[in-house]
Design an enzyme around this catalytic site. Structure first.
Site, PDB file in Angstrom:
ATOM      1  N   GLY A 156       0.839  -1.243  -0.294  1.00 31.71           N
ATOM      2  CA  GLY A 156       0.153   0.314   0.364  1.00 31.71           C
ATOM      3  C   GLY A 156       0.749   1.493   0.030  1.00 31.71           C
ATOM      4  N   ARG A 157       0.366   2.272   0.590  1.00 32.91           N
ATOM      5  CA  ARG A 157       1.431   3.627   0.332  1.00 32.91           C
ATOM      6  C   ARG A 157       2.188   3.182   1.288  1.00 32.91           C
ATOM      7  NH1 ARG A 157      -4.744   5.860   1.252  1.00 32.91           N
ATOM      8  NH2 ARG A 157      -4.893   3.989   2.376  1.00 32.91           N
ATOM      9  N   ILE A 158       2.014   3.157   2.550  1.00 35.88           N
ATOM     10  CA  ILE A 158       3.358   2.625   3.363  1.00 35.88           C
ATOM     11  C   ILE A 158       4.748   2.017   2.366  1.00 35.88           C
ATOM     12  CG2 ILE A 158       4.096   3.001   5.713  1.00 35.88           C
ATOM     13  CD1 ILE A 158       1.777   3.268   6.892  1.00 35.88           C
ATOM     14  N   ARG A 179      -1.824  -8.289  -2.151  1.00 37.37           N
ATOM     15  CA  ARG A 179      -2.730  -8.769  -2.667  1.00 37.37           C
ATOM     16  C   ARG A 179      -3.411  -8.537  -3.787  1.00 37.37           C
ATOM     17  NH1 ARG A 179      -7.605  -6.592   1.662  1.00 37.37           N
ATOM     18  NH2 ARG A 179      -6.118  -5.521   1.014  1.00 37.37           N
ATOM     19  N   ILE A 238       5.678  -3.495  10.900  1.00 40.54           N
ATOM     20  CA  ILE A 238       5.990  -2.872  11.512  1.00 40.54           C
ATOM     21  C   ILE A 238       3.888  -2.082  11.190  1.00 40.54           C
ATOM     22  CG2 ILE A 238       7.809  -0.813  10.884  1.00 40.54           C
ATOM     23  CD1 ILE A 238       6.239   0.613   8.788  1.00 40.54           C
ATOM     24  N   ARG A 240       0.900  -5.314  12.308  1.00 42.32           N
ATOM     25  CA  ARG A 240      -0.115  -5.328  13.635  1.00 42.32           C
ATOM     26  C   ARG A 240       0.871  -6.769  14.206  1.00 42.32           C
ATOM     27  NH1 ARG A 240      -1.337  -0.608  13.497  1.00 42.32           N
ATOM     28  NH2 ARG A 240      -3.454  -0.109  13.674  1.00 42.32           N
ATOM     29  N   GLU A 269      -0.004  -6.257  22.357  1.00 37.46           N
ATOM     30  CA  GLU A 269       0.458  -4.830  23.370  1.00 37.46           C
ATOM     31  C   GLU A 269      -0.870  -4.274  23.695  1.00 37.46           C
ATOM     32  OE1 GLU A 269       1.605  -3.813  19.256  1.00 37.46           O
ATOM     33  OE2 GLU A 269       0.083  -1.970  19.979  1.00 37.46           O
ATOM     34  N   HIS A 287       5.649   0.333  18.967  1.00 35.20           N
ATOM     35  CA  HIS A 287       4.449   0.702  18.297  1.00 35.20           C
ATOM     36  C   HIS A 287       4.081   2.537  18.975  1.00 35.20           C
ATOM     37  CE1 HIS A 287       0.282  -0.555  16.888  1.00 35.20           C
ATOM     38  NE2 HIS A 287       0.572   0.925  15.993  1.00 35.20           N
ATOM     39  N   ILE A 288       5.628   2.936  17.655  1.00 31.45           N
ATOM     40  CA  ILE A 288       5.516   4.435  17.508  1.00 31.45           C
ATOM     41  C   ILE A 288       6.300   4.805  16.345  1.00 31.45           C
ATOM     42  CG2 ILE A 288       6.171   4.656  20.091  1.00 31.45           C
ATOM     43  CD1 ILE A 288       9.617   4.328  19.151  1.00 31.45           C
TER      44      ILE A 288
END
Ligand code: 8YV
Length: 332
Positions: A156-158, A179, A238, A240, A269, A287-288
């Site tokens: 995706g974008r990231i 996908r 990064i 989940r 978490e 989770h930063i």
């Protein structure tokens, strides 16, 4: 006409709460408070909208107990805490915060890759412990980043922003699995080649997970997948925590079947699996990935803008389900 009632269920910048208070009747969580799911549900029961940061689950049972609820604004791009089908069935708009965090999160993904591959956290802890007596040729020798093969699962974008860093900044060969395949222009922009999952695992020098978490993606990296990777490879998550079988990962890292890992997200978490905590070759962060002040502020404001635009009748700016229109009559 009474103002819509909004529950701000996670701590957020005070100026954003003040902005919301100009438009809505706001009940906001205070510093030091924690609202477990039942408390959250109780407080949400008489609200028209919710502002959350991803910790609370929005499902059919909750929706049934909140008849006035029209919108839930998530201050996160990932919205695996939403049962989107149940929200749509209940006529509740869900929104997230895409785009504003893309580059910042990609920066962090790349930092985690480098920290893991070049053994930075391990070396730093060793130095701070006063163990540096003399220099050795093989001290913390890690794996190469520039010129290596960067494998991205979830384009995706990231994912694309990470690919660009690898291809243009570090001369890496970029392969990806997703996908759906990107179009030729998008592939060319990040010099990325589409491959099947098996090839992705086998070729990766560094594998970055940045796909959304769904039930199909649960433990998408487990014993079988780790066994297909090179023992010199690095795994970065990064996305989940639930994407990775953490016990299988800890096992592979301990047994030398994977060189290193960088994890920003964890299945339970804020609890972190003790099997990971003891390992030197995994870099662990809380989770930063999107945590810069400007980006967190942009996310917080976009989450507020979604509520404001929804209730003033323009419609949510970044919906994750079919657009819902707010009409004042419905809630009285
Ligand atoms: C958030 C994230 O900071 O946007 C996401 O999906 O994982 C992070 O950027 C986190 O979810 C808390 O809102």
């Amino acid at each position: 006409m009474s103002k819509p009632r909004i529950l701000v269920a996670s701590l957020v910048f005070p100026e954003v709460v003040q902005r919301l208070a100009q438009h809505f009747e706001v009940e906001a969580i205070a510093e030091g408070e924690q609202w477990p799911q039942e408390e959250f549900a109780r407080r949400l029961a008489d609200k028209d909208g919710a502002y959350i940061t991803g910790g609370h689950r929005i499902d059919a049972a909750l929706l049934a107990a909140c008849p006035r609820l029209r919108i839930v604004s998530n201050m996160a791009v990932g919205h695996n805490n939403f049962d989107v089908a149940a929200m749509t069935a209940a006529g509740v708009q869900g929104t997230n915060t895409p785009d504003v965090l893309t580059e910042t999160t990609a920066d962090f993904g790349f930092a985690l890759l480098m920290a893991a591959a070049r053994r930075m956290a391990e070396a730093e802890a060793w130095l701070r412990a006063g163990r540096w007596q003399r220099w050795r040729y093989d001290m913390f020798a890690g794996s190469e980043v520039h010129g290596s093969t960067l494998a991205i699962l979830g384009m995706g974008r990231i994912g694309q922003a990470i690919a660009q860093r690898g291809a243009w900044g570090f001369g890496m060969q970029v392969i990806y699995h997703n996908r759906s395949r990107l179009d030729a222009t998008a592939e060319a922009a990040c010099q990325a080649r589409y491959v099947g999952m098996d090839e992705l695992l086998a070729q990766a020098d560094h594998l970055v997970l940045v796909l959304p978490y769904t039930s199909e993606a649960h433990h998408i990296i487990g014993t079988r997948e780790l066994a297909r990777m090179k023992p010199t490879a690095t795994l970065v998550n990064i996305g989940r925590g639930g994407l990775v079988d953490e016990l299988a990962l800890a096992d592979a890292l301990r047994g030398g079947r994977l060189a290193a890992a960088g994890l920003d997200v964890f299945e339970g978490e804020p609890e972190v699996n003790p099997a990971l905590l003891d390992l030197p070759n995994v870099v662990l962060t809380p989770h930063i990935a999107s945590a810069t002040v400007p980006t967190r502020l942009a996310m917080a404001n976009l989450a507020a803008d979604n509520l404001i635009a929804f209730f003033d009748g323009r419609g949510a700016l970044t919906p994750v389900n079919a657009p819902v229109r707010f009409s004042q009559g419905k809630n009285g």
